[in-house]
Design a protein around this motif. Sequence first.
Motif, PDB file in Angstrom:
ATOM      1  N   ASP A 284     -40.191  -0.401  13.208  1.00 56.06           N
ATOM      2  CA  ASP A 284     -39.180  -0.645  12.183  1.00 56.06           C
ATOM      3  C   ASP A 284     -37.784  -0.614  12.808  1.00 56.06           C
ATOM      4  OD1 ASP A 284     -37.946  -1.070   9.787  1.00 56.06           O
ATOM      5  OD2 ASP A 284     -38.099   1.017   9.110  1.00 56.06           O
ATOM      6  N   VAL A 285     -37.505  -1.642  13.582  1.00 57.34           N
ATOM      7  CA  VAL A 285     -36.198  -1.795  14.231  1.00 57.34           C
ATOM      8  C   VAL A 285     -35.661  -3.174  13.864  1.00 57.34           C
ATOM      9  CG1 VAL A 285     -34.982  -1.986  16.447  1.00 57.34           C
ATOM     10  CG2 VAL A 285     -36.774  -0.268  16.157  1.00 57.34           C
TER      11      VAL A 285
ATOM     12  N   ALA B 220     -30.837   1.086  17.845  1.00 56.26           N
ATOM     13  CA  ALA B 220     -30.385   0.781  16.477  1.00 56.26           C
ATOM     14  C   ALA B 220     -30.859  -0.587  16.033  1.00 56.26           C
ATOM     15  CB  ALA B 220     -28.872   0.863  16.390  1.00 56.26           C
ATOM     16  N   ALA B 221     -30.800  -1.581  16.932  1.00 57.19           N
ATOM     17  CA  ALA B 221     -31.162  -2.947  16.555  1.00 57.19           C
ATOM     18  C   ALA B 221     -31.250  -3.826  17.792  1.00 57.19           C
ATOM     19  CB  ALA B 221     -30.133  -3.529  15.581  1.00 57.19           C
TER      20      ALA B 221
ATOM     21  N   MET C 160     -27.797   0.389  20.976  1.00 57.30           N
ATOM     22  CA  MET C 160     -28.226   1.762  20.777  1.00 57.30           C
ATOM     23  C   MET C 160     -27.486   2.377  19.598  1.00 57.30           C
ATOM     24  SD  MET C 160     -30.364   1.870  23.243  1.00 57.30           S
ATOM     25  CE  MET C 160     -30.811   3.612  23.198  1.00 57.30           C
ATOM     26  N   GLU C 161     -28.050   3.439  19.032  1.00 57.14           N
ATOM     27  CA  GLU C 161     -27.362   4.142  17.952  1.00 57.14           C
ATOM     28  C   GLU C 161     -26.036   4.721  18.421  1.00 57.14           C
ATOM     29  OE1 GLU C 161     -30.020   6.999  16.264  1.00 57.14           O
ATOM     30  OE2 GLU C 161     -31.063   5.504  15.019  1.00 57.14           O
TER      31      GLU C 161
ATOM     32  N   ALA D 224     -35.606 -10.272  26.900  1.00 56.68           N
ATOM     33  CA  ALA D 224     -36.916 -10.057  26.277  1.00 56.68           C
ATOM     34  C   ALA D 224     -37.090  -8.566  26.053  1.00 56.68           C
ATOM     35  CB  ALA D 224     -38.047 -10.595  27.153  1.00 56.68           C
ATOM     36  N   VAL D 225     -37.769  -8.225  24.964  1.00 58.46           N
ATOM     37  CA  VAL D 225     -38.052  -6.820  24.655  1.00 58.46           C
ATOM     38  C   VAL D 225     -39.540  -6.684  24.371  1.00 58.46           C
ATOM     39  CG1 VAL D 225     -37.769  -5.003  22.922  1.00 58.46           C
ATOM     40  CG2 VAL D 225     -35.761  -6.150  23.849  1.00 58.46           C
ATOM     41  N   VAL D 226     -40.129  -5.650  24.934  1.00 63.18           N
ATOM     42  CA  VAL D 226     -41.556  -5.375  24.769  1.00 63.18           C
ATOM     43  C   VAL D 226     -41.737  -4.228  23.783  1.00 63.18           C
ATOM     44  CG1 VAL D 226     -43.652  -4.599  25.949  1.00 63.18           C
ATOM     45  CG2 VAL D 226     -42.055  -6.171  27.106  1.00 63.18           C
TER      46      VAL D 226
END
Length: 318
Positions: A117-118, A198-199, A212-213, A222-224
């Motif tokens: 849940d990001v 954060a997102a 980041m928060e 790319a994000v895994v």
Amino acid sequence: MDERYDVVVIGGGAAGLSGALALSRARRSVLVIDAGRPRNAPAGHVHNYLGRENTPPADLLAIGREEVAGYGGEVVAGEVTGAAQVDGGFRVDLADGATVHARRLLVTTGLTDELPDVPGVRELWGSDVLHCPYCHGWEVRDRPIGILGGPFGVHAATMWRQWSADVTLFRHTGPELTDDEREQLSARGVWVVEGRVAALETRDGRLSGVRMESGEFVAREAVVVAPRFTANSAVLRSLGLEPVEQEMFGTVVGSYIPADPTGATAVPGVWVAGNVANLQAQVVVSAAAGLNAGARLNADLIAEDTDLAVAAARTKAA
């Protein structure tokens, strides 16, 4: 559709179509009911499928449907709401009120990827947000890759390091790293960012980086992530088959329907294949499982046909 088939296949992905193809070629009457929500729809191409490398998922399914139809199998769009054992076979209920009957069932309903849940993860899923290096590693080779940390953050970081020298582990919700893990990551050149994400941010519709928060921004292409793999088991539950949890390294990663190596479940006459029974199966593995289940289903039907023929012959001779 109020007809009786040798086999009704519930789910028209690689596993279901492969099983239907084998059964149709075995001259069985086969109906495939497909809800039209393939798991890999967001992906651009299928990989590691020998002879079909780089085929768009929708194209692969279209080819499969044509092949099944070419041997007399039927493929229809529909939503199955449940099934029940009746009269030595099964009744399959559809959302539009129709029912069909089958001597055997092959359920290939796949799984659902439950994503972290990001913000940004779901929107980029299958394009810039990935989970399997064997599916997408080549496509992001040598690019800046981020790992959204959790229980498997270190494992994922060391694995994806095989495809790129620029890997960052965002510890996020992951456990505190041990000294050994930090040493391993440092030795492989993996940068660790502490704190929660954060997102994911985009530019022109593509991933630009991780916010980041704390406000820190880290550019990534790319994000895994590590989804929870939940079997689509509603139809099987209606038949009394309950999913069980699957663990990896002591952590629950999802659920699946137990079956023997042929795909036969604890309910006689019901087989499963693909991701509903094997969370790690890629497309080619799911297709192979569908073929295997289809062949064993046909063998089971042959045994029943033989028993019926013997009984009929004895009655005639009496």
